[in-house]
Design a protein around this motif. Structure first.
Motif, PDB file in Angstrom:
ATOM      1  N   SER A  12     -22.356  50.143  29.369  1.00 22.74           N
ATOM      2  CA  SER A  12     -22.334  49.081  30.509  1.00 22.74           C
ATOM      3  C   SER A  12     -23.365  48.126  30.336  1.00 22.74           C
ATOM      4  O   SER A  12     -23.325  46.659  30.492  1.00 22.74           O
ATOM      5  N   LEU A  50     -25.252  45.997  36.912  1.00 28.97           N
ATOM      6  CA  LEU A  50     -24.529  47.484  36.434  1.00 28.97           C
ATOM      7  C   LEU A  50     -24.182  47.908  37.731  1.00 28.97           C
ATOM      8  O   LEU A  50     -24.469  49.252  38.103  1.00 28.97           O
ATOM      9  N   VAL A  53     -17.736  48.035  37.671  1.00 25.31           N
ATOM     10  CA  VAL A  53     -17.249  47.971  36.356  1.00 25.31           C
ATOM     11  C   VAL A  53     -16.303  46.969  36.042  1.00 25.31           C
ATOM     12  O   VAL A  53     -15.483  46.557  36.976  1.00 25.31           O
TER      13      VAL A  53
END
Length: 116
Positions: A12, A50, A53
Protein backbone atom coordinates in the motif's frame (compact mmCIF):
# COMPACT_ATOMS: atom_id res chain seq x y z
CA UNK A 1 -19.41 -3.86 7.25
CA UNK A 2 -15.75 -2.92 6.99
CA UNK A 3 -14.63 0.59 7.81
CA UNK A 4 -12.03 0.77 5.03
CA UNK A 5 -9.26 1.04 7.61
CA UNK A 6 -6.43 -1.42 7.38
CA UNK A 7 -3.02 -2.25 8.61
CA UNK A 8 -0.49 -0.55 6.30
CA UNK A 9 1.64 -2.81 4.13
CA UNK A 10 4.68 -2.18 1.97
CA UNK A 11 2.42 -2.74 -1.05
CA UNK A 12 0.00 0.00 0.00
CA UNK A 13 2.96 2.32 0.65
CA UNK A 14 4.36 1.52 -2.80
CA UNK A 15 0.99 2.16 -4.45
CA UNK A 16 0.74 5.51 -2.72
CA UNK A 17 4.22 6.46 -3.94
CA UNK A 18 3.46 5.26 -7.48
CA UNK A 19 0.37 7.48 -7.63
CA UNK A 20 2.28 10.45 -6.22
CA UNK A 21 5.07 9.93 -8.78
CA UNK A 22 2.54 9.83 -11.61
CA UNK A 23 1.00 13.03 -10.25
CA UNK A 24 4.41 14.72 -10.08
CA UNK A 25 5.40 13.81 -13.63
CA UNK A 26 2.06 15.15 -14.87
CA UNK A 27 2.28 18.22 -12.62
CA UNK A 28 -1.11 17.57 -11.03
CA UNK A 29 -1.87 18.28 -7.37
CA UNK A 30 -4.20 16.37 -5.06
CA UNK A 31 -7.22 18.69 -5.31
CA UNK A 32 -7.05 18.68 -9.11
CA UNK A 33 -6.72 14.89 -9.17
CA UNK A 34 -9.73 14.63 -6.88
CA UNK A 35 -11.78 16.80 -9.21
CA UNK A 36 -10.68 15.02 -12.40
CA UNK A 37 -11.03 11.52 -10.94
CA UNK A 38 -14.22 12.15 -8.96
CA UNK A 39 -12.47 10.55 -5.96
CA UNK A 40 -12.97 12.85 -2.95
CA UNK A 41 -9.83 14.67 -1.85
CA UNK A 42 -10.31 13.33 1.67
CA UNK A 43 -10.23 9.79 0.26
CA UNK A 44 -7.08 10.52 -1.72
CA UNK A 45 -5.43 11.81 1.46
CA UNK A 46 -6.43 8.64 3.30
CA UNK A 47 -4.97 6.52 0.50
CA UNK A 48 -1.72 8.53 0.56
CA UNK A 49 -1.55 8.38 4.37
CA UNK A 50 -2.21 4.60 4.33
CA UNK A 51 -5.46 5.00 6.27
CA UNK A 52 -7.75 3.34 3.75
CA UNK A 53 -7.73 0.85 0.91
CA UNK A 54 -8.30 2.15 -2.60
CA UNK A 55 -10.78 -0.01 -4.47
CA UNK A 56 -10.45 -0.95 -8.12
CA UNK A 57 -12.93 1.66 -9.34
CA UNK A 58 -11.10 4.43 -7.47
CA UNK A 59 -7.75 3.31 -8.86
CA UNK A 60 -9.18 3.18 -12.39
CA UNK A 61 -10.63 6.69 -12.06
CA UNK A 62 -7.28 7.95 -10.72
CA UNK A 63 -5.43 6.35 -13.64
CA UNK A 64 -7.93 7.82 -16.14
CA UNK A 65 -7.53 11.27 -14.58
CA UNK A 66 -3.76 10.89 -14.87
CA UNK A 67 -4.21 9.79 -18.51
CA UNK A 68 -2.31 6.56 -18.01
CA UNK A 69 -3.15 2.86 -17.84
CA UNK A 70 -3.82 1.52 -14.37
CA UNK A 71 -1.44 -1.33 -15.18
CA UNK A 72 1.41 1.20 -15.40
CA UNK A 73 0.68 2.43 -11.86
CA UNK A 74 0.51 -1.17 -10.60
CA UNK A 75 3.80 -2.12 -12.31
CA UNK A 76 5.49 0.94 -10.77
CA UNK A 77 4.05 0.07 -7.34
CA UNK A 78 5.22 -3.53 -7.66
CA UNK A 79 8.78 -2.41 -8.46
CA UNK A 80 8.72 0.15 -5.62
CA UNK A 81 7.57 -2.51 -3.14
CA UNK A 82 10.87 -4.33 -3.75
CA UNK A 83 13.08 -1.24 -3.42
CA UNK A 84 15.34 -1.64 -0.34
CA UNK A 85 15.20 2.09 0.50
CA UNK A 86 11.40 2.14 0.44
CA UNK A 87 11.21 -1.07 2.47
CA UNK A 88 13.60 0.38 5.03
CA UNK A 89 11.67 3.65 5.23
CA UNK A 90 8.38 1.77 5.61
CA UNK A 91 9.74 -0.48 8.35
CA UNK A 92 11.22 2.46 10.24
CA UNK A 93 7.94 4.36 10.13
CA UNK A 94 5.97 1.37 11.47
CA UNK A 95 8.30 0.01 14.15
CA UNK A 96 6.18 1.14 17.08
CA UNK A 97 2.78 0.00 15.81
CA UNK A 98 1.09 -2.53 18.06
CA UNK A 99 -0.48 -4.67 15.31
CA UNK A 100 -2.62 -6.71 17.69
CA UNK A 101 -4.05 -3.60 19.35
CA UNK A 102 -4.71 -2.03 15.97
CA UNK A 103 -6.49 -5.18 14.74
CA UNK A 104 -8.61 -5.32 17.92
CA UNK A 105 -9.63 -1.69 17.42
CA UNK A 106 -10.67 -2.33 13.82
CA UNK A 107 -12.70 -5.38 14.88
CA UNK A 108 -14.44 -3.30 17.55
CA UNK A 109 -15.23 -0.55 15.03
CA UNK A 110 -16.58 -3.14 12.58
CA UNK A 111 -18.83 -4.56 15.31
CA UNK A 112 -20.21 -1.11 16.11
CA UNK A 113 -20.79 -0.37 12.41
CA UNK A 114 -22.64 -3.64 11.75
CA UNK A 115 -24.96 -3.08 14.74
CA UNK A 116 -26.27 0.19 13.29
Amino acid sequence: MATGKKIPTIESKALSIAIKRAMATREIKGPALAEKSNVPYSTLRKIFDLNTVADYEQLQRIADALKMPLSQIIIDADELSKDPDIISDFEASHENIDIERWADRIKAEDTITTKH
